[in-house]
Write a protein that holds these residues in place. Structure first.
Motif, short mmCIF file in Angstrom:
data_model
loop_
_atom_site.label_atom_id
_atom_site.label_comp_id
_atom_site.label_asym_id
_atom_site.label_seq_id
_atom_site.Cartn_x
_atom_site.Cartn_y
_atom_site.Cartn_z
N HIS A 105 65.56 -34.83 -16.78
CA HIS A 105 65.18 -35.92 -17.37
C HIS A 105 66.89 -36.86 -17.35
CE1 HIS A 105 62.45 -34.19 -20.78
NE2 HIS A 105 62.79 -33.31 -20.57
N HIS A 135 59.93 -42.03 -23.75
CA HIS A 135 59.30 -40.50 -24.52
C HIS A 135 59.09 -40.06 -25.87
CE1 HIS A 135 60.95 -39.70 -19.62
NE2 HIS A 135 60.90 -40.82 -20.54
N PRO A 177 69.04 -39.33 -22.21
CA PRO A 177 68.51 -38.05 -23.54
C PRO A 177 69.12 -37.52 -23.74
CG PRO A 177 67.86 -37.13 -21.01
CD PRO A 177 68.77 -39.12 -20.96
N LEU A 193 63.26 -32.50 -26.80
CA LEU A 193 62.70 -33.38 -25.77
C LEU A 193 61.50 -32.97 -25.19
CD1 LEU A 193 66.24 -33.39 -23.30
CD2 LEU A 193 65.40 -35.79 -25.18
N THR A 213 66.08 -40.62 -15.58
CA THR A 213 66.98 -41.60 -15.88
C THR A 213 67.46 -42.31 -14.34
OG1 THR A 213 67.00 -40.60 -18.13
CG2 THR A 213 67.65 -42.57 -18.00
N SER A 267 60.70 -36.43 -15.06
CA SER A 267 60.11 -36.41 -16.87
C SER A 267 59.14 -35.86 -16.79
CB SER A 267 61.10 -37.56 -17.48
OG SER A 267 61.23 -37.84 -18.68
#
Length: 411
Positions: A226, A252, A275, A388, A230, A244
């Protein structure tokens, strides 16, 4: 007896090892308590370890208080026998105090942890310096943290290198930050590998960054995919590297239920946050009323079906919210129950309510080999999966790899 316990522990006979450690702890000196405390700490009994380390500290302190005043030392001669004996007694105390402070810190007893770690660090114990520096970093006391992290990092402690790199990066000294991250990553810690991958990516070394990101993923960093995605999205599209998952467009989403009964889809975007911040946010908001029922809310009813952006901290982006619909309503209630249960375990028992049997054996063994507490890592992994990954486990591919390696000593 303690030495025989070590042999048995290395062979995996933990019951017999504990028996001999306990026998050794019955001796008048504190050595056996130190060994038994270390065994208990390594196998998750932090409260038991704390009690044993306290006995070892008390004994070392009493010994030093009795012996040191009777020594005649020549301060001008570092090789003088009296000086060496004095240092031995001080080292014994510092070692026990460092371990006691470490366990108090793991139990969330910060004030007591600081007391013991500060004493041990002041006597030159490198492990205590690293622990104290990390603790001060957590508290945001960066100048004090650097004072202790620098000598520990110079002595080769990888955790100290990592935290020192974070401070250097925050202060804009990216060259020093990169150098310390590289050394910490070479030590094999997944979090250090992942942070080094992001550092390389941010500075344009895409191939090397991708390599380190993959290594961090294989080593068990639950957030690297993640986080890597990003940073990549902020820099522009890329064709390779960890990607991701679990996203709708650039946002997300994960649903959670609030005390008011509303189930809200919460989302983070790479343009607004990261995240790790989203995890921190979600552990907070599940105990707050939803944005629609918050005191002073001015959100129009028609906006609830689409989404709104709520600022997290001034100048630090925000998170998206919308009413959950369909299957996400039940999912949100289930995830909220799981998250509250997990947080409750941490608050009430500091990982001790997480039974060893719940942690996959290959995963636990791999963590111990690298010096990590399996309960802590397992808690963080579950936290990541709930928030997540919408309740889905991201650990299965890693477990298959670890189990294969456990069965093949050559790998």
């Amino acid at each position: 007896m303690a030495g025989w316990g070590c042999e048995l522990e290395d062979d995996g006979d933990l019951d017999s090892a504990r028996y001999w450690y306990e026998r050794s702890a019955q001796s008048p000196n504190g050595c056996g308590s130190l060994f038994l405390g270390t065994f208990l700490r390594n196998h998750g009994d932090l409260e038991g370890a704390r009690d044993r380390f306290r006995k070892a500290v008390d004994h070392a302190q009493a010994e030093a208080a009795y012996v040191l005043p009777h020594l005649v030392t020549d301060d001008g001669d570092p090789d003088a026998p009296g000086r060496k004996i004095r240092q031995t007694y001080l080292n014994n105390f510092a070692d026990a105090a460092a371990r006691l402070g470490e366990v108090h810190r793991a139990l969330g007893e910060s004030d007591t942890a600081y007391t013991w770690l500060n004493q041990a660090a002041g006597l030159g114990n490198i492990h205590a310096m690293a622990q104290l520096g990390a603790m001060l970093w957590d508290l945001g006391r960066y100048d004090e943290a650097v004072r202790w992290l620098e000598p520990a990092a110079d002595a080769g402690v990888h955790d100290a290198m990592f935290y020192l790199a974070l401070i250097m990066d925050d202060r804009g000294n990216t060259a020093r930050a990169g150098a310390w991250l590289a050394k910490a990553a070479d030590g094999g810690a997944p979090y250090a590998m992942g942070r080094f991958a992001l550092h390389l990516l941010e500075h344009g070394d895409i191939d090397e960054a991708t390599s380190w990101a993959q290594r961090a993923h294989e080593a068990g960093d639950p957030l690297i995919e993640h986080a890597f995605a990003t940073v990549s999205e902020r820099m522009g599209p890329r064709e390779e590297g960890p990607q991701s998952t679990n996203s709708t467009g650039d946002i997300h989403w994960t649903p959670f239920e609030h005390p008011c009964g509303c189930v809200i889809d919460w989302g983070w975007s790479s343009q607004e946050a990261d995240p790790r911040s989203f995890i921190a946010w979600c552990t907070y908001i599940i105990n707050e009323v939803c944005p629609w029922h918050a005191e002073g809310s001015t959100i129009a009813p028609e906006a609830r079906k689409s989404m709104v952006l709520l600022q997290w901290r001034a100048g630090q982006g925000g998170f998206f919210a919308r009413e959950a619909t369909g299957q996400d309503v039940e999912l949100g209630r289930s995830l909220t129950e799981s998250l509250r249960t997990l947080i409750g375990q941490l608050a009430s028992a500091t990982h001790n309510s997480i039974k060893v049997g719940e942690i996959p054996a290959a995963y636990s063994a791999a963590l111990r080999r690298h010096g990590f507490d399996p309960r802590s890592a397992w808690f963080e992994q579950q936290l990541t999966d709930i928030i997540l990954n919408r309740g889905e486990s991201a650990l299965e591919p890693l477990l298959r790899t670890l189990e294969a390696r456990e069965g093949d000593p050559e790998r």
